[in-house]
Design an enzyme around this catalytic site. Structure first.
Site, PDB file in Angstrom:
ATOM      1  N   ASP A  85      44.844  34.434 -55.754  1.00  0.00           N
ATOM      2  CA  ASP A  85      44.932  35.296 -56.945  1.00  0.00           C
ATOM      3  C   ASP A  85      46.318  35.371 -57.586  1.00  0.00           C
ATOM      4  OD1 ASP A  85      42.281  35.901 -56.732  1.00  0.00           O
ATOM      5  OD2 ASP A  85      42.617  37.681 -55.494  1.00  0.00           O
ATOM      6  N   ARG A 134      25.770  28.866 -72.999  1.00  0.00           N
ATOM      7  CA  ARG A 134      25.544  28.727 -71.555  1.00  0.00           C
ATOM      8  C   ARG A 134      26.626  29.497 -70.789  1.00  0.00           C
ATOM      9  NH1 ARG A 134      21.340  24.660 -71.511  1.00  0.00           N
ATOM     10  NH2 ARG A 134      20.579  25.421 -73.503  1.00  0.00           N
ATOM     11  N   ARG A 188      37.554  39.736 -42.627  1.00  0.00           N
ATOM     12  CA  ARG A 188      37.889  41.080 -43.119  1.00  0.00           C
ATOM     13  C   ARG A 188      37.463  42.008 -41.992  1.00  0.00           C
ATOM     14  NH1 ARG A 188      39.300  40.065 -48.524  1.00  0.00           N
ATOM     15  NH2 ARG A 188      38.120  38.362 -49.451  1.00  0.00           N
ATOM     16  N   GLY A 212      40.838  36.895 -47.769  1.00  0.00           N
ATOM     17  CA  GLY A 212      40.225  35.710 -48.384  1.00  0.00           C
ATOM     18  C   GLY A 212      41.030  34.461 -48.042  1.00  0.00           C
ATOM     19  N   ASP A 260      48.608  37.487 -57.137  1.00  0.00           N
ATOM     20  CA  ASP A 260      48.852  38.853 -57.605  1.00  0.00           C
ATOM     21  C   ASP A 260      49.861  39.598 -56.742  1.00  0.00           C
ATOM     22  OD1 ASP A 260      47.232  38.898 -55.392  1.00  0.00           O
ATOM     23  OD2 ASP A 260      45.858  40.419 -56.148  1.00  0.00           O
ATOM     24  N   ASP A 277      47.339  41.213 -50.132  1.00  0.00           N
ATOM     25  CA  ASP A 277      47.922  42.551 -50.045  1.00  0.00           C
ATOM     26  C   ASP A 277      47.202  43.453 -49.039  1.00  0.00           C
ATOM     27  OD1 ASP A 277      45.741  42.739 -51.682  1.00  0.00           O
ATOM     28  OD2 ASP A 277      46.758  43.798 -53.311  1.00  0.00           O
ATOM     29  N   ARG A 284      39.562  39.304 -59.836  1.00  0.00           N
ATOM     30  CA  ARG A 284      39.003  40.639 -60.093  1.00  0.00           C
ATOM     31  C   ARG A 284      40.041  41.561 -60.702  1.00  0.00           C
ATOM     32  NH1 ARG A 284      36.673  40.427 -54.949  1.00  0.00           N
ATOM     33  NH2 ARG A 284      34.655  39.451 -55.141  1.00  0.00           N
ATOM     34  N   THR A 304      46.942  33.698 -50.866  1.00  0.00           N
ATOM     35  CA  THR A 304      45.790  34.160 -51.648  1.00  0.00           C
ATOM     36  C   THR A 304      45.756  33.383 -52.958  1.00  0.00           C
ATOM     37  OG1 THR A 304      44.872  36.030 -52.908  1.00  0.00           O
ATOM     38  CG2 THR A 304      47.197  36.130 -52.466  1.00  0.00           C
TER      39      THR A 304
HETATM   40  P1  ATP Z   1      42.651  38.560 -50.604  1.00  0.00           P
HETATM   41  O1  ATP Z   1      43.653  39.077 -51.607  1.00  0.00           O
HETATM   42  O2  ATP Z   1      42.567  37.086 -50.653  1.00  0.00           O
HETATM   43  O3  ATP Z   1      41.338  39.243 -50.670  1.00  0.00           O
HETATM   44  P2  ATP Z   1      43.581  40.332 -48.533  1.00  0.00           P
HETATM   45  O4  ATP Z   1      44.551  40.141 -47.442  1.00  0.00           O
HETATM   46  O5  ATP Z   1      43.987  41.290 -49.631  1.00  0.00           O
HETATM   47  O6  ATP Z   1      43.251  38.892 -49.139  1.00  0.00           O
HETATM   48  P3  ATP Z   1      41.617  42.215 -47.513  1.00  0.00           P
HETATM   49  O7  ATP Z   1      40.222  42.001 -47.074  1.00  0.00           O
HETATM   50  O8  ATP Z   1      41.876  43.221 -48.573  1.00  0.00           O
HETATM   51  O9  ATP Z   1      42.169  40.761 -47.941  1.00  0.00           O
HETATM   52  O10 ATP Z   1      42.498  42.616 -46.241  1.00  0.00           O
HETATM   53  C1  ATP Z   1      42.423  41.850 -45.053  1.00  0.00           C
HETATM   54  C2  ATP Z   1      42.267  42.748 -43.871  1.00  0.00           C
HETATM   55  O11 ATP Z   1      43.440  43.566 -43.713  1.00  0.00           O
HETATM   56  C3  ATP Z   1      41.139  43.751 -43.928  1.00  0.00           C
HETATM   57  O12 ATP Z   1      39.887  43.188 -43.609  1.00  0.00           O
HETATM   58  C4  ATP Z   1      41.577  44.774 -42.885  1.00  0.00           C
HETATM   59  O13 ATP Z   1      41.263  44.333 -41.595  1.00  0.00           O
HETATM   60  C5  ATP Z   1      43.097  44.783 -43.057  1.00  0.00           C
HETATM   61  N1  ATP Z   1      43.467  45.941 -43.899  1.00  0.00           N
HETATM   62  C6  ATP Z   1      43.430  46.026 -45.234  1.00  0.00           C
HETATM   63  N2  ATP Z   1      43.807  47.253 -45.659  1.00  0.00           N
HETATM   64  C7  ATP Z   1      44.081  47.966 -44.534  1.00  0.00           C
HETATM   65  C8  ATP Z   1      44.513  49.303 -44.259  1.00  0.00           C
HETATM   66  N3  ATP Z   1      44.745  50.169 -45.245  1.00  0.00           N
HETATM   67  N4  ATP Z   1      44.677  49.670 -42.966  1.00  0.00           N
HETATM   68  C9  ATP Z   1      44.452  48.801 -41.956  1.00  0.00           C
HETATM   69  N5  ATP Z   1      44.040  47.539 -42.138  1.00  0.00           N
HETATM   70  C10 ATP Z   1      43.861  47.112 -43.395  1.00  0.00           C
END
Ligand code: ATP
Length: 328
Positions: A133, A252, A77, A16, A135, A108, A177, A131
């Protein structure tokens, strides 16, 4: 620590998007340039690694972006990166460009991908927490959180104006979330009557008791801030149940949604992003690997990615208690 050579790095934004990712990118590119490290930008997160979407970056390619929301590198993603074949392609492209380390700006999920990639192929990785969040363990704040918080607060302030004018009750949903940081802090800052977050098991009875008490004290309008991941079963159901309990209330629902991700980053986020982007490059030069750069108590620290993913920042219980005392 003795500085060791990192000759070529690649940087990308993933997951994100969050306000301040551009400021972090700018810091990475300019710090690399300062230390004579070649720097490539990769478009659309892990998809760009797989699809060979690399572009060489220099100080001028990141001009005028410190104040821009979103990410000029775009984010994605990537489902393909979750497969071994996808990561193999990404590795081959890194080898093709002679990349010896990746700076991964994201949340993460992004860090989980980076850790697996590092374990499988040995390419050095360092994380920068971007991010909204907040978190992620290992940093007091994540890049984008402060801006999102202020966006939520300003939106709730505006809703309050109309709530007061019409003596209405508003349930306002904010992002989060799994984490209630935005809800708790924007709720306190905007004087919410109640705040529902994923970390706290609330009950409708408690919520109704709060409404009753506020009515007895003469309140004619109220705001309840609801995090997406609250445990009462969804904002519309909560609003409906409240209407059944208090048929006279004019209720609302407002969902703030993606406006919380956008906008020009706050000063705090720009400074944080600048420090962490700088810290990521310097960390790589000092031999750090598979860690995340973070700021704790105003100090740059490196936390193993494994720990940053596994642990979570806890909601401040005292803040929760304060919000309840001040609401009535
Ligand atoms: P946000 O917290 O803002 O959603 P994020 O980095 O946690 O950000 P994700 O969509 O969970 O967002 O992860 C980003 C990308 O990292 C995923 O689309 C995927 O390509 C890669 N990724 C996440 N988990 C794995 C995994 N277990 N193995 C390989 N790639 C991963």
């Amino acid at each position: 620590m003795q500085k060791i050579a990192v000759k070529k790095i690649a940087v990308f934004t993933s997951g994100g998007d969050s306000p301040g990712m551009n400021a972090a990118l700018r810091a990475v590119v300019r710090t690399a340039n300062f230390y004579q490290i070649e720097c490539y930008g990769v478009r659309e997160g892990y998809n760009g690694l797989i699809n060979d979407d690399f572009a060489k970056m220099g100080p001028r390619s990141v001009r005028n972006i410190i104040n821009q929301g979103g990410t000029i590198l775009k984010s994605a993603r990537s489902l393909e990166f979750k497969t071994k074949e996808g990561r193999q392609k990404a590795y081959e492209n890194c080898v093709k460009h002679g990349i010896d380390a990746l700076v991964c700006i994201g949340g993460d999920g992004t860090f989980s991908g980076a850790k697996i990639f590092n374990e499988e192929f040995g390419i050095k990785v360092i994380g920068v927490p971007g991010t909204i969040d907040n978190d992620i363990f290992g940093t007091d704040n994540t890049i984008g959180y402060d801006t999102a918080l202020n966006t939520a607060m300003e939106a709730i302030d505006k809703i309050r104006d109309t709530a007061t004018s019409h003596s209405r009750v508003f349930f306002v949903e904010v992002m989060g979330r799994d984490a209630g940081f935005i809800a708790l802090n924007s709720g306190i800052a905007s004087g919410a009557l109640d705040i529902l977050i994923p970390e706290k098991k609330d009950s409708l009875e408690e919520l109704f008791a709060t409404f009753r008490k506020s009515g007895e004290r003469g309140k004619t309008s109220s705001i309840v801030v609801v995090a997406e991941g609250e445990q009462l079963g969804g904002i519309y159901d909560i609003a409906r149940a409240t209407k059944t309990e208090f048929p006279d209330y004019d209720i609302r629902v407002a969902i703030l949604g993606h406006i919380q991700r956008g906008g020009s980053p706050s000063c705090a986020d720009r400074v944080l992003a600048s420090r962490l982007g700088f810290g990521a490059v310097v960390g790589l030069m000092e031999g750090q690997n598979c860690v995340m750069a973070g700021m704790r108590s105003n100090k740059l620290v490196y936390t193993p990615i494994e720990e940053a993913i596994r642990k979570h920042n806890e909601i401040d219980k005292e803040l929760l208690a304060i919000s309840e005392i001040l609401a009535i």
